[in-house]
Design a protein around this motif. Sequence first.
Motif, mmCIF file in Angstrom:
data_model
loop_
_atom_site.group_PDB
_atom_site.id
_atom_site.type_symbol
_atom_site.label_atom_id
_atom_site.label_comp_id
_atom_site.label_asym_id
_atom_site.label_seq_id
_atom_site.Cartn_x
_atom_site.Cartn_y
_atom_site.Cartn_z
ATOM 1 N N ASN A 1 -21.101 -24.409 -14.012
ATOM 2 C CA ASN A 1 -20.483 -24.812 -12.744
ATOM 3 C C ASN A 1 -19.324 -25.780 -12.981
ATOM 4 N N SER B 1 -18.053 -22.869 -5.389
ATOM 5 C CA SER B 1 -18.129 -21.778 -4.424
ATOM 6 C C SER B 1 -17.121 -21.969 -3.296
ATOM 7 N N ALA C 1 -21.956 -26.441 -8.120
ATOM 8 C CA ALA C 1 -21.957 -25.037 -7.690
ATOM 9 C C ALA C 1 -21.386 -24.906 -6.285
ATOM 10 N N LEU D 1 -24.743 -16.618 -8.773
ATOM 11 C CA LEU D 1 -23.335 -16.767 -8.450
ATOM 12 C C LEU D 1 -22.746 -15.463 -7.931
#
Length: 370
Positions: free
Chosen positions: A152, A175, A171, A211
């Motif tokens: 990440n 994202s 993360a 992911l």
Amino acid sequence: MSGTFEGHERNYSPLQLGGWLAMCEEPPRPRPPLLSMDRIAAMARRELLIYNDQRDVWHANIGPIPTPQFKQLHEGLGEVVGANRQDGEKVKPSVVVDAFPGLGKTTAVLDYAKQYYRDQILLHGPTTPSGHRRVPVVNITLTGNITIRGLNEAICRFFELPEKGNADQLAARASKATRTMGSSVIVVDDIHFLDLKRTNHRVVANHFKFLSTVFPVTFIYVGVGVQARGVLTDGLSIEDMDLAQAGRRMTTLPLPPFEVGSEEGRLVWRQLLLTIEKQLVLANKSRGMLADDLSDYLYARSTGHFASLMTLIARGCRRAVRTKEERLTSELMDKVKNDVAAESARRELMAALEDGLLTTRPGRDTRGRA
């Protein structure tokens, strides 16, 4: 040529956004002029140093060269990425480029990703509807001690975002950046560092699955011996492969080495050498210098691996410039060292070529007769 001079290497890191943008958006490097021996001999010392420095950088960065293998890989990548137009609730299949070292797979994938970036900017514009910079491609690489947090963190580092926080915070940050910047492809190099026989690496592999469900992107993985490491089977045996999600979500694409066991392979090898010849900036070069005079020699020295070939040629060109020969010959190239793998296999290949058991010349059989 006067004033301050800096080297012509482009010292960016494509693993960070600034470097990636530089790689994608900078114009092609200008080719140094091809000067005569008389013109080179008449140069002042500093002028000659600058000219030779320019040639060093040029020869070290020749390519990519669109060989049939290269084009086939690009077509395969384009097919998967272009068909991955699923809505957000669906998982996009991934691609694995699995090939031996030294074949140019990372170069080929980055070249595809660079062109994809440019096409997406041309198609959609440089900014997203929300006003953020559009970044269609993310590029990261794994390390031998990869962890979920480290993965990440690598994505955040690419976007030049803060790298503080725990794995979940990183993360979420990654994202959000992927969505707001319109990213649709993530390249993950050195995926072979994931060894599914190791418990901590299986955790990271499972995180990649996570992911792929929360990032609206196509993952392009690049590595060596990926299938052997269990990445495509979730660490399960071949017999249990039907139970592996990864095997249903990934498509493998190869990048084979150059082979000269067939007429088609020999024609491809010759065309490659002719293409490289045209790019060389040596005063005494001639047509056929590589493709005719050094065809067998270069194949034996490189074992058909593109990276080994280009390393050998770049070093040979530097020696040709410094010795003032300004051309490549087997005598000159014999003094040039290549990578360990290529040098280890050189003797056996050279013997087969000299005995007529193998040839790189189109139109000839393995006994060397026309």
